[in-house]
Structures are given as C-alpha cells and as structure tokens.
Design a protein around this motif. Structure first.
Motif, mmCIF file in Angstrom:
data_model
loop_
_atom_site.group_PDB
_atom_site.id
_atom_site.type_symbol
_atom_site.label_atom_id
_atom_site.label_comp_id
_atom_site.label_asym_id
_atom_site.label_seq_id
_atom_site.Cartn_x
_atom_site.Cartn_y
_atom_site.Cartn_z
ATOM 1 N N UNK A 214 0.822 -1.213 0.000
ATOM 2 C CA UNK A 214 0.000 0.000 0.000
ATOM 3 C C UNK A 214 0.856 1.263 0.000
ATOM 4 N N UNK A 215 1.930 1.264 0.750
ATOM 5 C CA UNK A 215 2.757 2.468 0.798
ATOM 6 C C UNK A 215 3.403 2.748 -0.547
ATOM 7 N N UNK A 216 3.789 1.692 -1.286
ATOM 8 C CA UNK A 216 4.399 1.894 -2.594
ATOM 9 C C UNK A 216 3.371 2.347 -3.610
ATOM 10 N N UNK A 217 2.149 1.844 -3.523
ATOM 11 C CA UNK A 217 1.084 2.298 -4.410
ATOM 12 C C UNK A 217 0.816 3.783 -4.226
ATOM 13 N N UNK A 218 0.770 4.215 -2.972
ATOM 14 C CA UNK A 218 0.542 5.633 -2.704
ATOM 15 C C UNK A 218 1.721 6.481 -3.168
ATOM 16 N N UNK A 219 2.930 6.006 -2.900
ATOM 17 C CA UNK A 219 4.113 6.762 -3.312
ATOM 18 C C UNK A 219 4.214 6.848 -4.820
ATOM 19 N N UNK A 220 3.930 5.748 -5.511
ATOM 20 C CA UNK A 220 3.946 5.749 -6.974
ATOM 21 C C UNK A 220 2.937 6.740 -7.527
ATOM 22 N N UNK A 221 1.800 6.831 -6.928
ATOM 23 C CA UNK A 221 0.777 7.756 -7.409
ATOM 24 C C UNK A 221 1.219 9.206 -7.247
ATOM 25 N N UNK A 222 1.760 9.531 -6.084
ATOM 26 C CA UNK A 222 2.211 10.909 -5.848
ATOM 27 C C UNK A 222 3.327 11.287 -6.819
ATOM 28 N N UNK A 223 4.300 10.419 -6.979
ATOM 29 C CA UNK A 223 5.417 10.720 -7.878
ATOM 30 C C UNK A 223 4.947 10.857 -9.325
ATOM 31 N N UNK A 224 4.027 10.005 -9.748
ATOM 32 C CA UNK A 224 3.538 10.070 -11.127
ATOM 33 C C UNK A 224 2.758 11.361 -11.370
ATOM 34 N N UNK A 225 1.947 11.763 -10.412
ATOM 35 C CA UNK A 225 1.157 12.990 -10.575
ATOM 36 C C UNK A 225 2.077 14.210 -10.672
ATOM 37 N N UNK A 226 3.074 14.283 -9.806
ATOM 38 C CA UNK A 226 3.991 15.438 -9.844
ATOM 39 C C UNK A 226 4.779 15.455 -11.153
#
Length: 247
Positions: A214-226
């Motif tokens: 879950x933490x990697x899914x959230x981190x991947x989403x934030x990095x991709x959006x930025x």
C-alpha cells in the motif's frame, strides 16, 4: 425400576396434555391431584423431575451445540467488503509508513522533473535544452518502472508470475520511452508520449497486475502525478514564453 418411572412420567404428561386439549378453559386448574395419582406415583414423579432438573444442563448444552452447528452450516459465507476508492481511502494512509530510503529517493527523483519548468517559469523563457533534458529523464524513469515490474515478477514467491501478461507489459514503458526520444525535434509530442507512458505504468501497477504494498502504491501515485504536471507545465511554457537557447 427407573425405566418404569420414566414411562409413568410420560404417561402422566400425555394425560395432562389430553385433558388440556379437551378443556382449554380449565387447563390452569388441572393438577396431578385431579388425575388421582397414587402417593407412590407422585413420589416417583417428584424424584423423576429432580433427576431431570439435575441433568438439564447437559441437555441444554447438547441442544445448544446442535443448534449452533446447524446454524453454522446454514450461515452463508460472508463476502469480503468491497473497498471502493482503495487508493484514496486506504493506501494513502500507509504513505507515512514508507521506508525512509524509498521516500527520500522517490522525492529526490522529482527534482529533474520539477527544476526544468520551474527555472523556465522564473526566467519567463522557454529553453529547449532544458525541456529535452526533462523528457530524456522521463524516458529513463519509464524504463526504470518497467524494470521494477520485471524484477517483481521474477522471484518464486512473488504474487506476480513471470508470464506474458506481467513480463510483456513490463516492456511497454521502455518502448514508449524510446518512441518519445525519437520526437526530439517536436518536444510537445515527446512530452505527451512520456505522460502517456507514466499513466499506463501507473495503471498497470494499481489495477491490471498484482499490486505492490500500500505504501508503494501511494508513493507511486504521488510521484507520477507530480512528474505528469511538470511535463504539462513545460508544454504550457513552450506555448507561452519566447524560446531561447542556453548556448
């Protein structure tokens, strides 16, 4: 002796039920005295009732066990609760539990994405060299994302098996990155290709293929959006500010 007492007890109960059905209005007044039970029979009935009272816990436990076993058989298997908006409601809560190296390196990897449009916005000038450097870095990140999925599928105990779906989709981001570099003369199309690759890689990781923690899914989403908004910002700057070369 005990068997004869039990039979007499049940015969007495049958007589009571028969008289109760014949005289429903007088059912409350019917007692053992009206049945003309001899003293020995009444004593035997009293002793039998005491025995049944003593043994009642056993019957209660047995009957409850039987009912509970039947109820468990009849009980439907509860389906797991459907989690809607997993990413927002659940995964982002685990972002704070991300390992420090992954969090710091991931956020540090956004510097090449953010610095290029930020510098051009401050100078109010579009530099094609900075824009191309941003696109080249985005192509590198796309290849890295495909490689992580490939490496995630290789271990024997991994939930993602090394089949055509996982390994084939892992190659797609690298192909999109290579196509983006071919548009070095048109940086707008190259930036759009990188944005598409980032979106497809994120879609693979969150929905189509076995997911990460879950933490990697959230981190991947934030990095991709930025990273996506940084590329879009470079496209807007290209169409807004005058172009100037660094050298």
């Amino acid at each position: 002796m005990f068997a004869s007492l039990i039979r007499r007890c049940f015969q007495t109960n049958k007589k009571i039920e028969k008289l109760t059905s014949l005289f429903p209005n007088e059912s409350r007044k019917i007692t053992t005295h009206h049945l003309s039970i001899p003293n020995m029979q009444r004593i035997a009935l009293h002793q039998n009732m005491k025995y049944l009272q003593r043994s009642s816990p056993f019957w209660i436990q047995t009957s409850s066990f039987y009912v509970s076993s039947q109820a468990s058989k009849m009980k439907k298997v509860e389906e797991p609760e459907k989690r809607e908006l997993d990413l927002i409601r659940y995964d982002f809560k685990e972002l704070k539990n991300s390992p420090k190296p992954a969090l710091y390196l991931g956020c540090g990897g956004l510097i090449p994405f953010v610095s290029a449009p930020l510098f051009m916005a401050i100078t109010e000038t579009y530099f094609p060299e900075l824009a191309f450097a941003q696109i080249a870095y985005g192509a590198t990140i796309l290849s890295f994302l495909g490689g992580t999925r490939w490496g995630f599928s290789i271990p024997e105990n991994s939930p993602a098996k090394p089949d055509w779906l996982n390994l084939g989709n892992s190659v797609v981001p690298s192909i999109l990155a290579w196509i983006a570099l071919l548009f070095h003369d048109n940086l707008t199309e190259a930036a759009i290709m990188i944005v598409m690759g980032l979106g497809i890689a994120l879609h693979y990781d969150l929905n189509l293929l076995p997911g990460y923690p879950s933490w990697l899914r959230a981190l991947r989403t934030v990095l991709t959006v930025v990273a996506t908004f940084s590329l879009i910002a470079s496209i807007i700057i290209k169409n807004t500010y005058p172009e100037k070369r660094l050298v």
